[in-house]
Design a protein around this motif. Sequence first.
Motif, PDB file in Angstrom:
ATOM      1  N   GLY A  56     -19.792 -42.650 -26.973  1.00 24.47           N
ATOM      2  CA  GLY A  56     -19.165 -41.683 -27.861  1.00 24.47           C
ATOM      3  C   GLY A  56     -17.693 -41.410 -27.616  1.00 24.47           C
ATOM      4  N   PRO A  57     -17.283 -41.078 -26.378  1.00 17.55           N
ATOM      5  CA  PRO A  57     -15.871 -40.779 -26.136  1.00 17.55           C
ATOM      6  C   PRO A  57     -14.934 -41.948 -26.429  1.00 17.55           C
ATOM      7  N   ASP A  58     -15.468 -43.179 -26.431  1.00 24.58           N
ATOM      8  CA  ASP A  58     -14.619 -44.336 -26.720  1.00 24.58           C
ATOM      9  C   ASP A  58     -14.127 -44.334 -28.161  1.00 24.58           C
ATOM     10  N   LEU A  59     -14.852 -43.662 -29.056  1.00 22.31           N
ATOM     11  CA  LEU A  59     -14.438 -43.607 -30.455  1.00 22.31           C
ATOM     12  C   LEU A  59     -13.060 -42.969 -30.578  1.00 22.31           C
ATOM     13  N   PHE A  60     -12.824 -41.946 -29.782  1.00 21.82           N
ATOM     14  CA  PHE A  60     -11.543 -41.230 -29.826  1.00 21.82           C
ATOM     15  C   PHE A  60     -10.391 -42.163 -29.488  1.00 21.82           C
ATOM     16  N   HIS A  61     -10.619 -43.066 -28.569  1.00 26.45           N
ATOM     17  CA  HIS A  61      -9.552 -43.942 -28.091  1.00 26.45           C
ATOM     18  C   HIS A  61      -9.373 -45.193 -28.947  1.00 26.45           C
ATOM     19  N   HIS A  62     -10.419 -45.633 -29.650  1.00 24.05           N
ATOM     20  CA  HIS A  62     -10.352 -46.937 -30.303  1.00 24.05           C
ATOM     21  C   HIS A  62     -10.424 -46.902 -31.828  1.00 24.05           C
ATOM     22  N   PHE A  63     -10.777 -45.782 -32.426  1.00 18.77           N
ATOM     23  CA  PHE A  63     -10.741 -45.708 -33.885  1.00 18.77           C
ATOM     24  C   PHE A  63      -9.297 -45.771 -34.364  1.00 18.77           C
ATOM     25  N   THR A  66      -5.676 -41.748 -38.565  1.00 18.34           N
ATOM     26  CA  THR A  66      -4.951 -41.320 -39.756  1.00 18.34           C
ATOM     27  C   THR A  66      -4.387 -39.913 -39.548  1.00 18.34           C
ATOM     28  N   GLY A  67      -4.403 -39.465 -38.335  1.00 20.83           N
ATOM     29  CA  GLY A  67      -3.947 -38.130 -37.964  1.00 20.83           C
ATOM     30  C   GLY A  67      -4.461 -37.855 -36.568  1.00 20.83           C
ATOM     31  N   ALA A  68      -4.415 -36.601 -36.164  1.00 17.40           N
ATOM     32  CA  ALA A  68      -4.912 -36.230 -34.837  1.00 17.40           C
ATOM     33  C   ALA A  68      -6.426 -36.075 -34.902  1.00 17.40           C
ATOM     34  N   PRO A  69      -7.193 -36.972 -34.253  1.00 17.13           N
ATOM     35  CA  PRO A  69      -8.657 -36.857 -34.300  1.00 17.13           C
ATOM     36  C   PRO A  69      -9.152 -35.714 -33.416  1.00 17.13           C
ATOM     37  N   MET A  70     -10.351 -35.243 -33.714  1.00 16.69           N
ATOM     38  CA  MET A  70     -10.954 -34.213 -32.882  1.00 16.69           C
ATOM     39  C   MET A  70     -11.215 -34.782 -31.495  1.00 16.69           C
ATOM     40  N   VAL A  71     -10.805 -34.060 -30.462  1.00 17.27           N
ATOM     41  CA  VAL A  71     -10.937 -34.558 -29.097  1.00 17.27           C
ATOM     42  C   VAL A  71     -12.394 -34.460 -28.648  1.00 17.27           C
ATOM     43  N   PRO A  72     -12.798 -35.300 -27.676  1.00 14.74           N
ATOM     44  CA  PRO A  72     -14.203 -35.341 -27.271  1.00 14.74           C
ATOM     45  C   PRO A  72     -14.783 -33.981 -26.869  1.00 14.74           C
ATOM     46  N   ARG A  73     -14.016 -33.149 -26.185  1.00 13.33           N
ATOM     47  CA  ARG A  73     -14.593 -31.870 -25.756  1.00 13.33           C
ATOM     48  C   ARG A  73     -14.930 -30.994 -26.948  1.00 13.33           C
ATOM     49  N   ASP A  74     -14.121 -31.052 -28.021  1.00  6.82           N
ATOM     50  CA  ASP A  74     -14.404 -30.253 -29.204  1.00  6.82           C
ATOM     51  C   ASP A  74     -15.568 -30.827 -30.001  1.00  6.82           C
ATOM     52  N   VAL A  75     -15.672 -32.163 -30.023  1.00  2.00           N
ATOM     53  CA  VAL A  75     -16.842 -32.803 -30.630  1.00  2.00           C
ATOM     54  C   VAL A  75     -18.100 -32.325 -29.904  1.00  2.00           C
TER      55      VAL A  75
END
Length: 245
Positions: A56-63, A66-75
């Motif tokens: 899951g946390p890899d999505l934040f780094h590799h997607f 198109t803007g600032a994505p939601m960070v893993p802790r907030d997800v």
Amino acid sequence: MHAPVLLVRDDREYLVRPGEELGTDLGVLEVPADVEPGDELETHLGNEFRVRRLRGPDLFHHFERTGAPMVPRDVGLVIGETGVGVGDRVLDAGTGTGVLAASMARAGASVVTYERDPEFADVARENMALGGVAEDVDVRTGDLTEELDSLAAGDPFDVLTLDTGDAPAAVARASDLLVDGGFVAVYSPFVETSREVVEAAREADLADVRTRETIQREMDFDDRGSRPSTAPVGHTGYLTVARNE
């Protein structure tokens, strides 16, 4: 279609699909179609990469962003506060990069998500495929607030998640959209929007309405001692959660 994997060497990470070819300055990698996490692959120059399963946390780094994505802790807060899990139906708005939608799908939910910007929506669809959840996330181009009547006439959702400036309008209809006991979670970088969301939730007679600032401090450990980092405070936004009862 095979699920993507991570190829890792030192501080390098590449997200690829089995069966693809990856070109790097360390050589060309032929990724077998039957590659498995834990395998080691060599480039044509003899440099080794380890294969790691996408988490899951890899999505934040590799997607693609198109803007600032939601960070893993907030997800994690959204999923934890709402209990999103296997079999749930989630209605989401403000897709953006799609990290939240993809993470909820990976937790077992079926997600319908709305993104106003057509180009952002196209990127989100590509990200869903990259994250292996394209079949579980329906990325729709449009404005959720214009679809509330038709959505309310259909089967209710278990969770409503919002990351949009007009979230109060959707929160006002939460009882029409959610099952009994379903949750709404609204993320906002601005406290003014959060206040409007709380007012809308109270007017809609939602229960357990509460807002928390999402903040996190890293710790420094050295020979002198241990203390919170003096780097900027890790504020990201405000999360409002309520329940349909």
